[in-house]
Design a protein around this motif. Structure first.
Motif, PDB file in Angstrom:
ATOM      1  N   GLN A 222      29.752   2.144  -8.720  1.00  0.00           N
ATOM      2  CA  GLN A 222      29.723   1.040  -9.673  1.00  0.00           C
ATOM      3  C   GLN A 222      28.523   0.155  -9.374  1.00  0.00           C
ATOM      4  OE1 GLN A 222      32.971  -1.918  -9.827  1.00  0.00           O
ATOM      5  NE2 GLN A 222      33.398  -1.129 -11.860  1.00  0.00           N
ATOM      6  N   ASP A 223      27.793  -0.145 -10.417  1.00  0.00           N
ATOM      7  CA  ASP A 223      26.577  -0.949 -10.360  1.00  0.00           C
ATOM      8  C   ASP A 223      26.938  -2.427 -10.598  1.00  0.00           C
ATOM      9  OD1 ASP A 223      23.912  -1.679 -10.513  1.00  0.00           O
ATOM     10  OD2 ASP A 223      23.557  -0.783 -12.469  1.00  0.00           O
ATOM     11  N   HIS A 224      26.044  -3.329 -10.296  1.00  0.00           N
ATOM     12  CA  HIS A 224      26.201  -4.748 -10.671  1.00  0.00           C
ATOM     13  C   HIS A 224      24.961  -5.090 -11.484  1.00  0.00           C
ATOM     14  CE1 HIS A 224      28.770  -4.267  -7.191  1.00  0.00           C
ATOM     15  NE2 HIS A 224      29.322  -5.444  -7.393  1.00  0.00           N
ATOM     16  N   LYS A 225      25.116  -5.056 -12.813  1.00  0.00           N
ATOM     17  CA  LYS A 225      23.925  -5.145 -13.682  1.00  0.00           C
ATOM     18  C   LYS A 225      23.398  -6.557 -13.857  1.00  0.00           C
ATOM     19  CE  LYS A 225      23.836  -0.983 -16.421  1.00  0.00           C
ATOM     20  NZ  LYS A 225      25.112  -0.237 -16.371  1.00  0.00           N
ATOM     21  N   ARG A 226      24.297  -7.553 -13.797  1.00  0.00           N
ATOM     22  CA  ARG A 226      23.847  -8.931 -14.058  1.00  0.00           C
ATOM     23  C   ARG A 226      23.163  -9.507 -12.828  1.00  0.00           C
ATOM     24  NH1 ARG A 226      25.395 -11.339 -18.832  1.00  0.00           N
ATOM     25  NH2 ARG A 226      26.433  -9.780 -20.134  1.00  0.00           N
ATOM     26  N   THR A 236      19.853  -6.817 -15.406  1.00  0.00           N
ATOM     27  CA  THR A 236      18.752  -6.367 -14.546  1.00  0.00           C
ATOM     28  C   THR A 236      18.819  -4.846 -14.463  1.00  0.00           C
ATOM     29  OG1 THR A 236      20.042  -6.248 -12.514  1.00  0.00           O
ATOM     30  CG2 THR A 236      19.172  -8.419 -13.106  1.00  0.00           C
ATOM     31  N   GLY A 237      17.935  -4.269 -13.695  1.00  0.00           N
ATOM     32  CA  GLY A 237      18.030  -2.825 -13.436  1.00  0.00           C
ATOM     33  C   GLY A 237      19.240  -2.494 -12.573  1.00  0.00           C
ATOM     34  N   GLY A 238      19.792  -3.497 -11.891  1.00  0.00           N
ATOM     35  CA  GLY A 238      20.939  -3.296 -10.995  1.00  0.00           C
ATOM     36  C   GLY A 238      20.698  -4.053  -9.690  1.00  0.00           C
ATOM     37  N   LEU A 278      23.103  14.541 -14.680  1.00  0.00           N
ATOM     38  CA  LEU A 278      23.561  13.894 -15.905  1.00  0.00           C
ATOM     39  C   LEU A 278      24.420  12.715 -15.457  1.00  0.00           C
ATOM     40  CD1 LEU A 278      23.541  13.979 -19.005  1.00  0.00           C
ATOM     41  CD2 LEU A 278      25.654  15.313 -18.896  1.00  0.00           C
ATOM     42  N   TYR A 279      24.006  11.538 -15.879  1.00  0.00           N
ATOM     43  CA  TYR A 279      24.653  10.298 -15.456  1.00  0.00           C
ATOM     44  C   TYR A 279      25.492   9.821 -16.623  1.00  0.00           C
ATOM     45  CZ  TYR A 279      24.372   5.156 -14.473  1.00  0.00           C
ATOM     46  OH  TYR A 279      24.620   3.821 -14.277  1.00  0.00           O
ATOM     47  N   GLY A 280      26.802   9.791 -16.452  1.00  0.00           N
ATOM     48  CA  GLY A 280      27.678   9.258 -17.491  1.00  0.00           C
ATOM     49  C   GLY A 280      28.049   7.833 -17.148  1.00  0.00           C
ATOM     50  N   PHE A 294      24.415   7.993 -21.652  1.00  0.00           N
ATOM     51  CA  PHE A 294      23.991   9.014 -20.701  1.00  0.00           C
ATOM     52  C   PHE A 294      22.646   8.591 -20.142  1.00  0.00           C
ATOM     53  CE2 PHE A 294      26.421  12.149 -23.434  1.00  0.00           C
ATOM     54  CZ  PHE A 294      27.322  12.507 -22.455  1.00  0.00           C
ATOM     55  N   ASN A 295      22.441   8.818 -18.867  1.00  0.00           N
ATOM     56  CA  ASN A 295      21.087   8.807 -18.324  1.00  0.00           C
ATOM     57  C   ASN A 295      20.810  10.222 -17.839  1.00  0.00           C
ATOM     58  OD1 ASN A 295      20.623   6.040 -18.730  1.00  0.00           O
ATOM     59  ND2 ASN A 295      21.756   5.538 -16.879  1.00  0.00           N
ATOM     60  N   VAL A 296      19.546  10.576 -17.791  1.00  0.00           N
ATOM     61  CA  VAL A 296      19.205  11.966 -17.470  1.00  0.00           C
ATOM     62  C   VAL A 296      18.613  12.069 -16.064  1.00  0.00           C
ATOM     63  CG1 VAL A 296      18.928  12.618 -19.874  1.00  0.00           C
ATOM     64  CG2 VAL A 296      16.935  11.775 -18.594  1.00  0.00           C
ATOM     65  N   ARG A 297      18.974  11.073 -15.233  1.00  0.00           N
ATOM     66  CA  ARG A 297      18.413  11.003 -13.872  1.00  0.00           C
ATOM     67  C   ARG A 297      19.382  10.205 -13.018  1.00  0.00           C
ATOM     68  NH1 ARG A 297      18.585   5.521 -14.063  1.00  0.00           N
ATOM     69  NH2 ARG A 297      18.336   4.905 -16.206  1.00  0.00           N
ATOM     70  N   PHE A 298      19.082  10.164 -11.722  1.00  0.00           N
ATOM     71  CA  PHE A 298      19.900   9.361 -10.818  1.00  0.00           C
ATOM     72  C   PHE A 298      19.784   7.879 -11.183  1.00  0.00           C
ATOM     73  CE2 PHE A 298      19.584  12.913  -7.701  1.00  0.00           C
ATOM     74  CZ  PHE A 298      20.909  12.973  -7.316  1.00  0.00           C
ATOM     75  N   GLY A 299      20.856   7.123 -10.979  1.00  0.00           N
ATOM     76  CA  GLY A 299      20.810   5.683 -11.201  1.00  0.00           C
ATOM     77  C   GLY A 299      20.155   4.974 -10.025  1.00  0.00           C
ATOM     78  N   ASP A 300      19.637   3.808 -10.300  1.00  0.00           N
ATOM     79  CA  ASP A 300      19.046   2.971  -9.257  1.00  0.00           C
ATOM     80  C   ASP A 300      19.657   1.593  -9.415  1.00  0.00           C
ATOM     81  OD1 ASP A 300      17.467   1.458  -7.579  1.00  0.00           O
ATOM     82  OD2 ASP A 300      15.622   2.515  -8.095  1.00  0.00           O
ATOM     83  N   PRO A 301      20.509   1.118  -8.534  1.00  0.00           N
ATOM     84  CA  PRO A 301      20.726   1.517  -7.142  1.00  0.00           C
ATOM     85  C   PRO A 301      21.929   2.432  -6.851  1.00  0.00           C
ATOM     86  CG  PRO A 301      21.735  -0.619  -7.488  1.00  0.00           C
ATOM     87  CD  PRO A 301      21.198  -0.167  -8.830  1.00  0.00           C
ATOM     88  N   GLU A 302      22.531   3.073  -7.859  1.00  0.00           N
ATOM     89  CA  GLU A 302      23.687   3.932  -7.562  1.00  0.00           C
ATOM     90  C   GLU A 302      23.343   5.019  -6.536  1.00  0.00           C
ATOM     91  OE1 GLU A 302      22.642   2.888 -10.460  1.00  0.00           O
ATOM     92  OE2 GLU A 302      24.238   2.734 -11.949  1.00  0.00           O
ATOM     93  N   THR A 303      22.149   5.570  -6.683  1.00  0.00           N
ATOM     94  CA  THR A 303      21.710   6.638  -5.760  1.00  0.00           C
ATOM     95  C   THR A 303      21.767   6.188  -4.305  1.00  0.00           C
ATOM     96  OG1 THR A 303      20.228   7.325  -7.498  1.00  0.00           O
ATOM     97  CG2 THR A 303      19.784   8.224  -5.310  1.00  0.00           C
TER      98      THR A 303
HETATM   99  N1  GLY Z   1      21.489   1.076 -12.430  1.00  0.00           N
HETATM  100  C1  GLY Z   1      21.500   1.551 -13.760  1.00  0.00           C
HETATM  101  C2  GLY Z   1      20.608   2.667 -14.032  1.00  0.00           C
HETATM  102  O1  GLY Z   1      19.986   3.231 -13.152  1.00  0.00           O
HETATM  103  O2  GLY Z   1      20.487   3.031 -15.200  1.00  0.00           O
END
Ligand code: GLY
Ligand code: AMP
Length: 442
Positions: A222-226, A236-238, A278-280, A294-303
Motif C-alpha cells: 500500500q502506497d501513501h499518495k498524498r 505525489t508520486g508516493g 502488471l501493476y493492478g 493498471f501500471n505496466v511497471r513496478f510502483g515507486d515506492p511500492e518496489t
Molecule cells: N506509487 C505509485 C506508482 O508508482 O504509480
C-alpha cells in the motif's frame, strides 16, 4: 540461497529512481548478476560496488541496442513507464535481447486511461462505470458529471506524472477539472478525458510478474499518495509504502489475484505478448475489489517494500519473465517480515524544488539492522574543496525501508534510519505504515 543454475547475466537496468535502486540491489543480492549497468542511474547505484552508471539516451533506441550488443547484455530491465510507452522494449526484443518490460501496444494500459478502461470493460473486469469525452463533447461530459451529482473522478487520458486525476468533491470541481483538461492543462495528454464514478474504500496494489502466459503474484503493498500526514495535501508520486497489507482479508486478496489472472488471460486473448510487471491498483469497495488503474511497471515506492521481501532469486525471476519460463520457476519464497518504506523529500515537493543540497547521514542510516537505503533523486558531485559528496537532484530523494517482525518495529527502525538522513529542507510524512497497525482483516 541460490539453488539453481547460475545465469551469470550482464544486466542493464533503465531508470534513475528509488525503484531502480531497489531493483539493482535485488539483482545484485543474487550472485548471478555478473555485472550490472544502470542508465542513467542515481547516486546510490553509482556507489554500488558491482554496478556502473551509463549515460544512454533512452529515447535513442538504436543507441540502447548498440550498447547492449557491445556489452553482451543478457537482460534489460525497464523501470519507468515512459520508455515502455515509447516502445523501447519492442526495439530491444526485435534485436533479440531479452527484456523485462512490455511493448508499446500493452504499455497503453498505463499510457492511456481510455484504452485501459475500454480493456477493462471489454473483458468484464470490475472497475468504476465511466465514459470518455473530448472537447467536442464537453456538454455531454458536464451532463455525465451532473447526473452523478459530482461524485466522479476526472482523469486526463495520457501520462501526466500522477497529476492528471481529480477526485471531485462537487459538480463545480469536476466541471472545472474537465474544462481545464480540455483547455490544455495537461497538453495532448488531457485532450481526451475519462470521467468515472467515484468509488469509496481503501486502496491496495497487487504487482504481478507476467511472462506472456503465466502470472506470478507478488506480495501486496500500500502506497501513501498524498503529501502530508493523515492523507492531506496534494497527490505525489508516493511518500512511502508498506507490505504486506494486514487490512486485506485472504478472501479480498484471492479476489484481487483472480481479477489479475483474468486480466492476463485477456491480454493473451487480445494477442498481446506481455513480459514484465502488471501493476493492478485496486480500491476495496463494498462490492468487492475494483480496478482503478493498471501500471505496466513496478510502483515507486511500492518496489522498495515489495522486492526486499522476495527471497526467491530475482535474477532468475526477471529472466524467466522476459523469456516466458515463469512456469518452470520454483514457488515464490517470501520473507514474512513486515516492510515499511519512508520517502525523504525536498522542500516544496511535489511542487518545484531546489537541488544540489548535500545529504548527510546516508552511511549511518544504512548500517542499522534490517534497513535498506534506496537513493532516488541523488547524484555524486565534487564540492569546492575537492570532496565527493552525495547531493539532491529532485523531489523524492531517498526511501528508507526497514524489515522487522512487526509493523511497530519496522516503522520504528525505518524512522530511526530516516532521521539520520538530512539535507537542507528535507522532510517526510510521519505516519507511513500507521494504517497497518490499526487495521486488521479477518
Ligand atoms: N506509487 C505509485 C506508482 O508508482 O504509480
Ligand atoms: P489513477 O491514476 O487512475 O490510479 O488515479 C489516481 C488516484 O485517484 C487513485 O490512486 C485513487 O486514490 C484516486 N482514484 C482514481 N479513480 C478513482 C475512483 N473511481 N474513485 C475514487 N478514487 C479514485
Amino acid at each position: 540461497m541460490v539453488t539453481q543454475k547460475t545465469l551469470k547475466l550482464t544486466i542493464l537496468v533503465i531508470g534513475s529512481g528509488g525503484r531502480e535502486h531497489a531493483i539493482v540491489r535485488g539483482l545484485d543480492y543474487f550472485d548471478e548478476a555478473a555485472r550490472l549497468y544502470v542508465a542513467p542511474g542515481n547516486g546510490g547505484t553509482l556507489l554500488e560496488p558491482r554496478t556502473e552508471n551509463v549515460a544512454l539516451t533512452v529515447t535513442d533506441h538504436d543507441a540502447v541496442v548498440a550498447f547492449c550488443q557491445a556489452h553482451d547484455i543478457g537482460l534489460v530491465v525497464v523501470g519507468p513507464e515512459a520508455p515502455l510507452v515509447d516502445g523501447l522494449a519492442d526495439s530491444l526484443r526485435a534485436a533479440g535481447i531479452p527484456v523485462f518490460g512490455p511493448g508499446a501496444a500493452s504499455a497503453r494500459l498505463e499510457g492511456s486511461k481510455a484504452f485501459a478502461k475500454a480493456f477493462m470493460r471489454r473483458h468484464d473486469l470490475p472497475t468504476a462505470a465511466y465514459e470518455e469525452f473530448t472537447a467536442e463533447d464537453a456538454a455531454a461530459a458536464y451532463e455525465f458529471i451532473e447526473a452523478r451529482a459530482g461524485r466522479v473522478v476526472v482523469k486526463a487520458d495520457g501520462l501526466a506524472a500522477g497529476k492528471g486525476v481529480v477526485v471531485a468533491q462537487s459538480v463545480e470541481e469536476a466541471r472545472a477539472a474537465a474544462r481545464a483538461s480540455f483547455e490544455g492543462a495537461f497538453g495532448a495528454s488531457g485532450a481526451r478525458v475519462v470521467i468515472e464514478e467515484r468509488l469509496e474504500g481503501p486502496e491496495c496494489s497487487l504487482l504481478a510478474l507476467v511472462d506472456g502466459a503465466t502470472m506470478l503474484a507478488l506480495p501486496l503493498s500500500q502506497d501513501h499518495k498524498r503529501a502530508h500526514d493523515g492523507d492531506a495535501g496534494p497527490n505525489t508520486g508516493g511518500m512511502g509504502a508498506y507490505s504486506p497489507v494486514p487490512m486485506i482479508t485472504a478472501r479480498q486478496e484471492a479476489q484481487m489475484t483472480e481479477v489479475m489472472a483474468r486480466a492476463v488471460a485477456a491480454l493473451v486473448e487480445d494477442g498481446i505478448d506481455y513480459h514484465g510487471v502488471l501493476y493492478g491498483g485496486f480500491m476495496l469497495t463494498e462490492a468487492g475489489p475494483q480496478l482503478l488503474e493498471f501500471n505496466v511497471r513496478f510502483g515507486d515506492p511500492e518496489t522498495q517494500v515489495v522486492l526486499p521481501r522476495i527471497r526467491s532469486n530475482l535474477v532468475q525471476l526477471m529472466y524467466a519473465t522476459a523469456t516466458g519460463t515463469l512456469a518452470q520457476q520454483p514457488a515464490l519464497e517470501i520473507d514474512e517480515r513486515a516492510a515499511v518504506g519512508v520517502v525523504i523529500a525536498s522542500a516544496g515537493y511535489p511542487g518545484s524544488v531546489q537541488t544540489g543540497k548535500p545529504i548527510s547521514g546516508l552511511g549511518r542510516a544504512q548500517v542499522l539492522p534490517g534497513v535498506e537505503v534506496y537513493h532516488a533523486a541523488t547524484t555524486v558531485s565534487t564540492n569546492e574543496a575537492g570532496v565527493e559528496q552525495v547531493v539532491t537532484t529532485g523531489g523524492r530523494v531517498a526511501c528508507v525501508t526497514a524489515l522487522a517482525d512487526s509493523f511497530e518495529d519496522a516503522r520504528e527502525h525505518a524512522y530511526e534510519a530516516a532521521r539520520h538522513i538530512t539535507f537542507e529542507g528535507s522532510w517526510s510524512r510521519s505516519d507511513i505504515g500507521l494504517r497497518a497497525l490499526s487495521q486488521k482483516g479477518e
